[in-house]
Design a protein around this motif. Sequence first.
Motif, PDB file in Angstrom:
ATOM      1  N   CYS A  75       0.230  -1.532  -7.158  1.00 39.13           N
ATOM      2  CA  CYS A  75      -1.087  -2.052  -6.778  1.00 39.13           C
ATOM      3  C   CYS A  75      -1.997  -0.909  -6.323  1.00 39.13           C
ATOM      4  O   CYS A  75      -3.196  -0.929  -6.583  1.00 39.13           O
ATOM      5  CB  CYS A  75      -0.952  -3.089  -5.661  1.00 39.13           C
ATOM      6  SG  CYS A  75      -0.331  -4.687  -6.218  1.00 39.13           S
ATOM      7  N   ASN A  76      -1.431   0.064  -5.662  1.00 41.78           N
ATOM      8  CA  ASN A  76      -2.196   1.208  -5.164  1.00 41.78           C
ATOM      9  C   ASN A  76      -2.347   2.236  -6.289  1.00 41.78           C
ATOM     10  O   ASN A  76      -1.770   3.319  -6.255  1.00 41.78           O
ATOM     11  CB  ASN A  76      -1.498   1.812  -3.946  1.00 41.78           C
ATOM     12  CG  ASN A  76      -2.381   2.799  -3.204  1.00 41.78           C
ATOM     13  OD1 ASN A  76      -3.511   3.050  -3.594  1.00 41.78           O
ATOM     14  ND2 ASN A  76      -1.850   3.374  -2.137  1.00 41.78           N
ATOM     15  N   ALA A  77      -3.140   1.850  -7.305  1.00 38.85           N
ATOM     16  CA  ALA A  77      -3.295   2.660  -8.511  1.00 38.85           C
ATOM     17  C   ALA A  77      -4.440   3.648  -8.321  1.00 38.85           C
ATOM     18  O   ALA A  77      -5.526   3.499  -8.884  1.00 38.85           O
ATOM     19  CB  ALA A  77      -3.539   1.755  -9.708  1.00 38.85           C
ATOM     20  N   ASP A  78      -4.185   4.662  -7.517  1.00 41.52           N
ATOM     21  CA  ASP A  78      -5.194   5.646  -7.107  1.00 41.52           C
ATOM     22  C   ASP A  78      -4.896   6.970  -7.789  1.00 41.52           C
ATOM     23  O   ASP A  78      -3.894   7.622  -7.484  1.00 41.52           O
ATOM     24  CB  ASP A  78      -5.155   5.793  -5.586  1.00 41.52           C
ATOM     25  CG  ASP A  78      -6.262   6.681  -5.042  1.00 41.52           C
ATOM     26  OD1 ASP A  78      -6.797   7.502  -5.805  1.00 41.52           O
ATOM     27  OD2 ASP A  78      -6.577   6.551  -3.846  1.00 41.52           O
ATOM     28  N   VAL A  79      -5.765   7.384  -8.720  1.00 38.93           N
ATOM     29  CA  VAL A  79      -5.493   8.606  -9.481  1.00 38.93           C
ATOM     30  C   VAL A  79      -5.771   9.864  -8.675  1.00 38.93           C
ATOM     31  O   VAL A  79      -5.434  10.958  -9.121  1.00 38.93           O
ATOM     32  CB  VAL A  79      -6.311   8.649 -10.790  1.00 38.93           C
ATOM     33  CG1 VAL A  79      -5.866   7.563 -11.740  1.00 38.93           C
ATOM     34  CG2 VAL A  79      -7.812   8.554 -10.515  1.00 38.93           C
ATOM     35  N   SER A  80      -6.354   9.743  -7.484  1.00 41.77           N
ATOM     36  CA  SER A  80      -6.748  10.932  -6.723  1.00 41.77           C
ATOM     37  C   SER A  80      -5.616  11.488  -5.872  1.00 41.77           C
ATOM     38  O   SER A  80      -5.744  12.584  -5.316  1.00 41.77           O
ATOM     39  CB  SER A  80      -7.949  10.616  -5.826  1.00 41.77           C
ATOM     40  OG  SER A  80      -7.564   9.775  -4.746  1.00 41.77           O
ATOM     41  N   GLU A  81      -4.514  10.747  -5.738  1.00 45.81           N
ATOM     42  CA  GLU A  81      -3.483  11.152  -4.783  1.00 45.81           C
ATOM     43  C   GLU A  81      -2.276  11.831  -5.427  1.00 45.81           C
ATOM     44  O   GLU A  81      -1.333  12.188  -4.737  1.00 45.81           O
ATOM     45  CB  GLU A  81      -3.038   9.928  -3.960  1.00 45.81           C
ATOM     46  CG  GLU A  81      -4.171   9.397  -3.098  1.00 45.81           C
ATOM     47  CD  GLU A  81      -3.752   8.278  -2.177  1.00 45.81           C
ATOM     48  OE1 GLU A  81      -2.719   7.628  -2.456  1.00 45.81           O
ATOM     49  OE2 GLU A  81      -4.446   8.057  -1.172  1.00 45.81           O
ATOM     50  N   GLY A  82      -2.271  11.963  -6.753  1.00 48.74           N
ATOM     51  CA  GLY A  82      -1.228  12.723  -7.421  1.00 48.74           C
ATOM     52  C   GLY A  82       0.082  11.998  -7.629  1.00 48.74           C
ATOM     53  O   GLY A  82       1.054  12.611  -8.069  1.00 48.74           O
ATOM     54  N   TYR A 136      -8.323   0.405   2.993  1.00 51.23           N
ATOM     55  CA  TYR A 136      -7.572   1.646   3.221  1.00 51.23           C
ATOM     56  C   TYR A 136      -7.140   2.247   1.886  1.00 51.23           C
ATOM     57  O   TYR A 136      -7.075   3.466   1.730  1.00 51.23           O
ATOM     58  CB  TYR A 136      -6.335   1.378   4.080  1.00 51.23           C
ATOM     59  CG  TYR A 136      -6.639   1.077   5.523  1.00 51.23           C
ATOM     60  CD1 TYR A 136      -7.416   1.944   6.295  1.00 51.23           C
ATOM     61  CD2 TYR A 136      -6.140  -0.068   6.126  1.00 51.23           C
ATOM     62  CE1 TYR A 136      -7.689   1.672   7.625  1.00 51.23           C
ATOM     63  CE2 TYR A 136      -6.402  -0.353   7.457  1.00 51.23           C
ATOM     64  CZ  TYR A 136      -7.175   0.513   8.205  1.00 51.23           C
ATOM     65  OH  TYR A 136      -7.443   0.242   9.513  1.00 51.23           O
ATOM     66  N   GLU A 137      -6.793   1.381   0.935  1.00 50.75           N
ATOM     67  CA  GLU A 137      -6.369   1.840  -0.388  1.00 50.75           C
ATOM     68  C   GLU A 137      -7.299   1.247  -1.448  1.00 50.75           C
ATOM     69  O   GLU A 137      -8.143   0.397  -1.157  1.00 50.75           O
ATOM     70  CB  GLU A 137      -4.908   1.432  -0.654  1.00 50.75           C
ATOM     71  CG  GLU A 137      -3.931   1.878   0.428  1.00 50.75           C
ATOM     72  CD  GLU A 137      -3.777   3.388   0.573  1.00 50.75           C
ATOM     73  OE1 GLU A 137      -4.287   4.128  -0.286  1.00 50.75           O
ATOM     74  OE2 GLU A 137      -3.150   3.842   1.551  1.00 50.75           O
ATOM     75  N   ASP A 148       0.816  -1.220   0.000  1.00 49.90           N
ATOM     76  CA  ASP A 148       0.000   0.000   0.000  1.00 49.90           C
ATOM     77  C   ASP A 148       0.847   1.266   0.000  1.00 49.90           C
ATOM     78  O   ASP A 148       0.450   2.297  -0.549  1.00 49.90           O
ATOM     79  CB  ASP A 148      -0.906   0.028   1.243  1.00 49.90           C
ATOM     80  CG  ASP A 148      -2.033  -0.982   1.173  1.00 49.90           C
ATOM     81  OD1 ASP A 148      -2.216  -1.598   0.114  1.00 49.90           O
ATOM     82  OD2 ASP A 148      -2.728  -1.159   2.198  1.00 49.90           O
ATOM     83  N   TRP A 149       2.008   1.189   0.641  1.00 48.44           N
ATOM     84  CA  TRP A 149       2.822   2.393   0.789  1.00 48.44           C
ATOM     85  C   TRP A 149       3.711   2.667  -0.419  1.00 48.44           C
ATOM     86  O   TRP A 149       4.456   3.646  -0.419  1.00 48.44           O
ATOM     87  CB  TRP A 149       3.711   2.263   2.039  1.00 48.44           C
ATOM     88  CG  TRP A 149       2.931   2.208   3.307  1.00 48.44           C
ATOM     89  CD1 TRP A 149       1.605   2.500   3.476  1.00 48.44           C
ATOM     90  CD2 TRP A 149       3.421   1.818   4.603  1.00 48.44           C
ATOM     91  NE1 TRP A 149       1.236   2.328   4.785  1.00 48.44           N
ATOM     92  CE2 TRP A 149       2.327   1.906   5.501  1.00 48.44           C
ATOM     93  CE3 TRP A 149       4.664   1.425   5.084  1.00 48.44           C
ATOM     94  CZ2 TRP A 149       2.454   1.602   6.857  1.00 48.44           C
ATOM     95  CZ3 TRP A 149       4.785   1.124   6.428  1.00 48.44           C
ATOM     96  CH2 TRP A 149       3.693   1.213   7.299  1.00 48.44           C
TER      97      TRP A 149
END
Length: 391
Positions: free
Chosen positions: A182-189, A283-284, A161-162
């Motif tokens: 794995c933590n493919a989150d487009v909202s976190e920049g 969490y992610e 996650d980190w």
Amino acid sequence: MQRYLSSSTPDEALAFAKRETENAPLVSDDPELYAPLFRNVSTFKRSYELMEQILKVYIYKEGKRPIFHHPYLRGIYSSEGWFMKLMEENRKFVTKDPEMAHLFYLPYSARQLQKALYVPDSHDLKPLSIILKDYVNMLAAKYPFWNRTHGSNHFLVACHDWGPYNLKEHKELQRNTIKALCNADVSEGVFIAGKDVSLPETTIRNPRRPLRNLGGKRASQRPILAFYAGHVHGRVRPVLLKYWKDKDEDMRIHGPLSNRITRVMSYPEHMKSSKYCICPMGYEVNSPRIVEAIYYECIPVIIADNFVPPFSEVLNWSSFSVIVAEKDIPKLKAILLSIPLKKYRSMQTNVKMLQKHFHWNAIPVRYDLFHMILHSIWSSRLNQIQGPGSS
């Protein structure tokens, strides 16, 4: 073509591959590729063939174990370890001559970094980030390759996650490198859609038998409409349980399964007996349930608004999964019931055909998970190339 490629520079070969991919011949029937799974099976097939013919990866040897060059092959973060192991063993794609390389691999494990350096309950990730910053600065001082492109032809693979947060002390590492996360989150920049790679999260319980217990039941033997069980954390799962836990016999929505339940039916059996498997973010944004659902031939229902699904540059996720907006959790049953039986059967067939693309094999085979990840990284590198024929 081979004679041309053998006399070309790496950048010339990549420009050639980009042009060839953009002008891919039409594929009508390929026994290895099931067209409904893909956005454009012709483009994918040509790009993949060119990767096999052209791609060379240089792996930096620097870095001590356990953080570097030591794959962790068990648990929910094992994707990064399996990729590292198979990449470092590979003879087809790996080159010992960095001047011949199209890509440079930074072989570290975000999971091992966390295990070795994180002070429990400190909430301080900076020491982990500094290790990576110092590692990249050392490579940039020792070799010319990082500085030639400011890291844009380098890649890393991190499933913990980190993973995104460990990059923040080195701006070029965060901004330019191709990041398979794995933590493919487009909202976190940090994760950049179209450049970075969404890495599947795979739970491996027995590294000697990574494909154990796969498969599922046909549609007529799946009496449960939807199933979820797991820890209740993050913003989505509490809402899911609020609306659906113990509310409807068709919707088997639980926290962690109790021994009373698992004595009757195990977690895998629940997935194999369900038409739809709910995959809410924790969490992610990612969840190992997405790949587990594929393994058990259950349609994944993804609830994570800012998540980029794996291989979405080539796979048509609407053909084998359902994506539900977080705000629509109260309508979840109605959404699933609105899917016609014919469409459901088609999606389940597609999930079965999809499985091989998410398999870890001790010796990689064409189009398996190792090669799909590598192809996504290759595709991202091709997208960097500018010139005649580039779009």
